[in-house]
Motif scaffolding. Structure first.
Motif, PDB file in Angstrom:
ATOM      1  N   PHE A  93       0.863  -1.189   0.000  1.00  0.00           N
ATOM      2  CA  PHE A  93       0.000   0.000   0.000  1.00  0.00           C
ATOM      3  C   PHE A  93       0.891   1.228   0.000  1.00  0.00           C
ATOM      4  O   PHE A  93       1.873   1.291   0.731  1.00  0.00           O
ATOM      5  N   GLU A  94       0.558   2.220  -0.836  1.00  0.00           N
ATOM      6  CA  GLU A  94       1.375   3.430  -0.935  1.00  0.00           C
ATOM      7  C   GLU A  94       0.504   4.679  -1.008  1.00  0.00           C
ATOM      8  O   GLU A  94      -0.520   4.695  -1.690  1.00  0.00           O
ATOM      9  N   GLN A  95       0.930   5.723  -0.290  1.00  0.00           N
ATOM     10  CA  GLN A  95       0.333   7.053  -0.407  1.00  0.00           C
ATOM     11  C   GLN A  95       1.418   8.015  -0.871  1.00  0.00           C
ATOM     12  O   GLN A  95       2.499   8.060  -0.285  1.00  0.00           O
ATOM     13  N   LEU A  96       1.119   8.783  -1.916  1.00  0.00           N
ATOM     14  CA  LEU A  96       2.070   9.745  -2.470  1.00  0.00           C
ATOM     15  C   LEU A  96       1.404  11.116  -2.528  1.00  0.00           C
ATOM     16  O   LEU A  96       0.292  11.256  -3.055  1.00  0.00           O
ATOM     17  N   LEU A  97       2.104  12.114  -2.002  1.00  0.00           N
ATOM     18  CA  LEU A  97       1.540  13.466  -1.930  1.00  0.00           C
ATOM     19  C   LEU A  97       1.174  13.993  -3.317  1.00  0.00           C
ATOM     20  O   LEU A  97       1.951  13.899  -4.251  1.00  0.00           O
ATOM     21  N   ASP A  98      -0.025  14.567  -3.394  1.00  0.00           N
ATOM     22  CA  ASP A  98      -0.468  15.208  -4.614  1.00  0.00           C
ATOM     23  C   ASP A  98      -0.353  16.721  -4.507  1.00  0.00           C
ATOM     24  O   ASP A  98       0.234  17.383  -5.354  1.00  0.00           O
ATOM     25  N   LYS A  99      -0.906  17.270  -3.396  1.00  0.00           N
ATOM     26  CA  LYS A  99      -0.794  18.716  -3.189  1.00  0.00           C
ATOM     27  C   LYS A  99      -0.991  19.050  -1.728  1.00  0.00           C
ATOM     28  O   LYS A  99      -1.518  18.261  -0.944  1.00  0.00           O
ATOM     29  N   VAL A 100      -0.546  20.266  -1.353  1.00  0.00           N
ATOM     30  CA  VAL A 100      -0.684  20.775   0.003  1.00  0.00           C
ATOM     31  C   VAL A 100      -1.361  22.137  -0.071  1.00  0.00           C
ATOM     32  O   VAL A 100      -0.954  22.995  -0.856  1.00  0.00           O
ATOM     33  N   THR A 101      -2.378  22.330   0.755  1.00  0.00           N
ATOM     34  CA  THR A 101      -3.036  23.630   0.869  1.00  0.00           C
ATOM     35  C   THR A 101      -2.916  24.079   2.309  1.00  0.00           C
ATOM     36  O   THR A 101      -3.518  23.486   3.213  1.00  0.00           O
TER      37      THR A 101
END
Length: 262
Positions: free
Chosen positions: A252-260
């Motif tokens: 399982f992997e989570q990869l950053l898309d954007k930061v607000t």
């Protein structure tokens, strides 16, 4: 058709069990067995500098029994006025929301001091672990046992953010080979997590290429879930990548898309 539905159900079960938070977050670190003995607890108190409030969006990828899955996740992190909150959610294109974690509390001399930790997974009942500061005890959601409060305890969502806060306050101490320990509480039990600094990697994210410090949390006694976490110093030490590897090869992997920032 029944065979395909059964495999899809297995895949759903995996993504539900693996997503995090914390932070990261979280949410997916494995806690097993009885609460750790008091003498096993980390005793160090570190300086800390909490990351600014923000909402982080992630792309999610997983593999379960050879079945590829994709989805998205968010972490809403807010701190100020001596309080903090963390809301982690994950969704899949097929099943909608499959997970929700909430960690809420105050900020004390140790850093994050959770008051409640809520967890809800698809096809699983919701549960809330409560940190009763008045009684100096933690009431576990799925156990009649309690865990005494001595200071510095984290929950499964708050632990990676406590790590980030400490790193922001003393980044030069986070050298390869250094280890950072926290006493972490879940729904059923508590144990010590050890994050070891592996090195610095370049991670390609939706926010661009970022240098990130790589932490590894090995499974207890070499068995169980392997967790790898990347925090980006140039991006407030937010978690930009998270990878889980199970004993049976599922991932399982989570990869950053954007930061607000808020």
């Amino acid at each position: 058709m029944k065979h395909m539905l059964h495999r899809a159900a297995q895949a759903t079960s995996f993504i539900t069990a693996s997503v995090i938070t914390a932070s990261f977050i979280a949410a997916s670190f494995t806690l097993a067995g009885p609460a750790a003995a008091q003498d096993d607890r980390p005793a160090a108190k570190y300086k800390f500098d909490l990351p600014p409030s923000a909402e982080l969006t992630y792309t999610v990828k997983a593999s379960s029994h050879g079945i590829p899955l994709s989805g998205s996740g968010t972490i809403a992190w807010q701190q100020g006025g001596g309080k903090y909150s963390l809301v982690t959610e994950a969704r899949s294109g097929m099943f909608g929301k499959v997970l929700e974690y909430r960690s809420e509390g105050t900020i004390d001399a140790w850093g994050l001091a959770p008051d409640t930790y809520y967890e809800k997974r698809l096809r699983k009942g919701a549960g809330t672990t409560t940190f009763d500061r008045g009684a100096q005890a933690i009431d576990l959601a799925d156990s009649d046992n309690t865990v005494p409060i001595h200071g510095g305890e984290q929950d499964r969502s708050s632990a990676p953010w406590q790590l980030a806060a400490i790193a922001r306050a003393a980044p030069k101490k986070f050298v390869p080979g250094s280890e950072w320990k926290f006493y972490v509480v879940g729904r059923r039990s508590a144990e010590t997590w050890t994050f070891k600094v592996v090195g610095t990697d370049t991670i390609r994210t939706g926010a661009g290429e970022l240098k990130a410090v790589h932490f590894s949390k090995a499974p207890p006694k070499g068995k169980g879930q392997q967790v790898d976490l990347w925090l980006a110093p140039s991006l407030e030490w937010y978690p930009v990548r998270l990878v889980f590897m199970e004993e049976d090869g599922d991932s399982f992997e989570q990869l950053l898309d954007k930061v607000t920032k808020k």
